[in-house]
Design an enzyme around this catalytic site. Structure first.
Site, PDB file in Angstrom:
ATOM      1  N   THR A   3       8.197  47.514  -1.419  1.00 57.24           N
ATOM      2  CA  THR A   3       9.446  47.232  -2.095  1.00 57.24           C
ATOM      3  C   THR A   3       9.433  47.652  -3.562  1.00 57.24           C
ATOM      4  OG1 THR A   3       9.520  45.255  -0.712  1.00 57.24           O
ATOM      5  CG2 THR A   3      11.130  45.401  -2.450  1.00 57.24           C
ATOM      6  N   GLY A  46       6.412  41.675  -1.551  1.00 52.32           N
ATOM      7  CA  GLY A  46       5.236  41.106  -0.910  1.00 52.32           C
ATOM      8  C   GLY A  46       5.446  40.984   0.578  1.00 52.32           C
ATOM      9  N   LYS A  47       4.921  39.926   1.148  1.00 54.65           N
ATOM     10  CA  LYS A  47       5.030  39.748   2.583  1.00 54.65           C
ATOM     11  C   LYS A  47       6.385  39.115   2.910  1.00 54.65           C
ATOM     12  CE  LYS A  47       2.952  39.339   6.739  1.00 54.65           C
ATOM     13  NZ  LYS A  47       2.295  38.103   7.189  1.00 54.65           N
ATOM     14  N   GLY A  48       7.217  39.952   3.497  1.00 52.68           N
ATOM     15  CA  GLY A  48       8.607  39.534   3.711  1.00 52.68           C
ATOM     16  C   GLY A  48       8.779  38.199   4.389  1.00 52.68           C
TER      17      GLY A  48
END
Lengths: 340, 321
Positions: free
Chosen positions: B187, B238-240
């Protein structure tokens, strides 16, 4: 304090001309689904199972805008959305663009539990459904006499919520088209589709929430609303479970479901205060209703009535202590007391 | 009071041993994008225009996971998502499942401004793109060799990963079905405030390496990856799945509003207390011209500047923190 609680909603419709028999049909179905949820809670099913069960029932029955009976896109097809959230650990699952899965809420649950992701859409969701072996049907299974409404919506060139008077009734149709409700100077109606939802807290204080919809009548294909949006249409955490319905865009902007939990968590409000605050302060323009339960076994249902139209919102709730079935219809409360 | 801007190119397990040939171009890109944003703010452009401009630039740079350079799905395709939000009005626009649109963030803006909806995806979003005449190209434009390699690595290791690949290590965390424990980057995003207190945020991504086709992450979810209101503007990375559960962007604003925390405190709380370590980073600005860049990962590609002359460009935690 403590004990289970449950609430269900069948969306908000603002057409004051809705025929009585349709009102009764909706009330009956909602009551039946509530009872299913109550029995499940009484037999100690966890909240997450209860909300899925109840929403499945609402999806399967045509009167509401979810699963069978979903509103149609501009192309006359059905695109369903659903999301589910489990309060402890805040696990969540959401789907949209679902076209053949009989119960989108169950697919959302599979996403939560069986996939590495939280959110799947369109062909990805459909493919996953087949891998998981969930029940699928042809897309036209979901289309139940909505084509007439779609045609009408196109004629008035607006996106309509779907609680419309059936076209058979010509005078009502005329009234509907003349009514200021449809146009309001806007190309889209700001009124709510009959999204369905359920929130529950079990006797161990675990909260869960589930919401499902076909979306806005005549929507652009691939438009996604608040229903699959965690934090907007659905949210659950240690403190509470919330499900919203109404004008999707307003609910997204207001991150409504999360807002209820946030003011409880960060401002220390109790459930009712939180719900009142959110409905009164957080919906700038837009019509919405929500149901919520807290880990303490409380339940709250509210909707706002901003604007000149007469709001109508269909919901029902019950708690373990009181076993009352209640609803809000045409801004009036109806309640029936029942023995356990 | 005064303008401020911050941007990120992803948070994750960025190794300190990152070779110069990979580090330097990325740092240069951050600097370049920051300059563009600063120039625009100084020229009194509205923050919405500024964040869109900066994110477009990041999308065009193949080293970052957005637009060109997006990571690949399990099918070897690109599915891009983006989101933009205006703080004052809370108007927003989001898109997902894009395969041919050169600048997803601009399409998100068009959804916000030209439709009555907030979120369009897949075929519908692509069709809308054509109606609006935005630039589209063949999907192969977005695919880079680096990402093909990442996908192959991920498939070999049989995991879904955020795009910053380390060489394959033994799986260390296998207790959940969620592939975890490795590099987490993904992202791009930008937040900006002008000296009238107008706020805006924009985020764009290709998602997770080897993600299932149709997987949606946090980026287009208002309140998770992207959020702005009158108090602040936030863009997360980061980690969605963790960002969604934690409604990260909204929580920063909520903590400011309901608990009276400052921007820095709110951001720190969210990355340190309410999300699991190694998963989340964010950039945020407040209506009063403050800026913060917080992360609980090894590093986050980031840059910021404020009107009073402060500038920071970095990857790993700065020495003071």
């Amino acid at each position: 304090m403590g004990g289970w609680a449950i609430a269900v909603h069948g969306g908000a419709g603002v057409d004051p001309n809705l025929p009585t028999h349709r009102q009764e049909e909706a009330k009956k179905l909602l009551t039946r689904c509530l009872n299913i949820g109550i029995s499940a809670l009484r037999s100690n099913l966890p909240a997450i199972d209860v909300v899925e069960l109840v929403v499945k029932e609402l999806e399967t029955d045509p009167p509401f805008n979810s699963g069978c009976g979903s509103a149609l896109t501009a192309k006359g097809t059905v695109e369903m959305e659903a999301s589910i959230m489990d309060g402890p650990k805040r696990r969540c699952g959401a789907v949209f663009g679902v076209t053949t899965v009989k119960n989108p809420i169950s697919l959302a649950r599979f996403v939560m539990e069986k996939s590495p992701h939280s959110y799947l859409a369109f062909s990805g969701a459909e493919e996953f459904a087949r891998q998981q072996g969930v029940e699928t049907v042809e897309n036209d299974y979901f289309i139940t006499g909505m084509l007439g409404m779609l045609k009408l919506a196109k004629e008035v060139n607006s996106i309509l919520f779907d609680y419309r008077v059936p076209i058979e009734s010509c005078s009502a149709r005329a009234a509907a088209t003349d009514s200021p409700l449809q146009m309001n100077g806007l190309p889209i109606s700001i009124y709510a589709p009959e999204t369905v939802g359920c929130v529950a807290v079990d006797s161990q204080g675990r909260c869960a929430a589930a919401t499902s919809t076909g979306g806005l009548m005549n929507k652009m294909t691939c438009r996604i609303g608040c229903t699959p949006t965690i934090g907007a249409g659905t949210y659950a955490c240690d403190l509470c479970g919330v499900s919203c319905t109404g004008e999707g865009e307003a609910i997204i902007r207001g991150t409504l479901a999360r807002e209820v939990a946030a003011v409880m968590e960060y401002k220390g409000l109790n459930l009712q205060q939180a719900v009142d605050f959110v409905i009164n302060e957080r919906l700038d323009q837009g019509f919405a209703g929500l149901i919520a339960v807290s880990k303490n076994g409380e339940v709250a249902c509210r909707f706002n009535t901003k604007g000149t139209f007469r709001g109508r919102w269909l919901g029902a709730c019950a708690t373990g202590d009181q076993c009352m079935l209640g609803g809000i219809w045409n801004q009036a409360l109806w309640w029936e007391s029942r023995r356990a | 009071m005064g303008w401020a801007i911050a941007l990120h190119g992803g948070a994750g397990d960025i190794p300190r041993s990152l070779p110069p040939e990979r580090r330097i171009p990325r740092e240069a890109a951050l600097r370049h994008c920051l300059d563009i944003g600063v120039v625009a703010l100084k020229a009194n452009k509205h923050p919405l225009d500024v964040v869109e401009l900066v994110v477009r630039e990041l999308e065009n740079i193949p080293n970052y996971n957005a637009g060109r350079g997006s990571v690949l799905t399990t099918a070897g395709t690109v599915e891009m998502e983006a989101c933009i939000m205006d703080g004052k009005t809370k108007k927003c626009g989001a898109v997902s499942g894009l395969t041919t649109v050169v600048n997803p963030i601009s399409l998100a803006r068009l959804v916000m401004e030209k439709t009555s909806h907030i979120y369009l995806a897949f075929d519908g979003a692509e069709a809308f793109a054509r109606e609006q005449g935005v630039e589209t190209v063949d999907p192969s434009h977005f695919i880079t060799q680096e990402n093909i390699e990442r996908l192959n690595q991920a498939k070999e290791a049989n995991r879904v990963q955020i795009d910053y690949t380390q060489p394959i290590q033994k799986e260390v965390k296998a207790e959940t079905h969620i592939a975890d424990g490795d590099s987490q980057i993904g992202t791009v995003g930008c937040v900006a405030v002008d000296n009238h207190g107008n706020l805006a945020t924009a985020t764009s991504t290709g998602g997770l390496v080897n993600k299932m086709v149709g997987r949606i992450g946090d980026t287009p979810i208002i309140g998770s990856g992207t959020y702005a209101n009158r108090l602040c503007a936030v863009s997360a990375t980061g980690k969605g799945e963790e960002i969604i559960r934690g409604t990260v962007a909204r929580d920063v604003a909520a903590l400011m509003e309901f608990k009276g925390l400052s921007l820095k405190e709110a951001a720190a709380y969210v990355v340190e207390e309410s999300t699991p370590k190694g998963n989340v980073g964010l950039v945020a600005v407040s209506a009063t011209g403050e800026v913060t860049m917080a992360f609980n990962t090894t590093g986050m590609f980031r840059a910021c500047a404020t009107e009073d002359g402060y500038t920071e460009i970095g990857i790993w935690p700065s020495p003071q923190t």
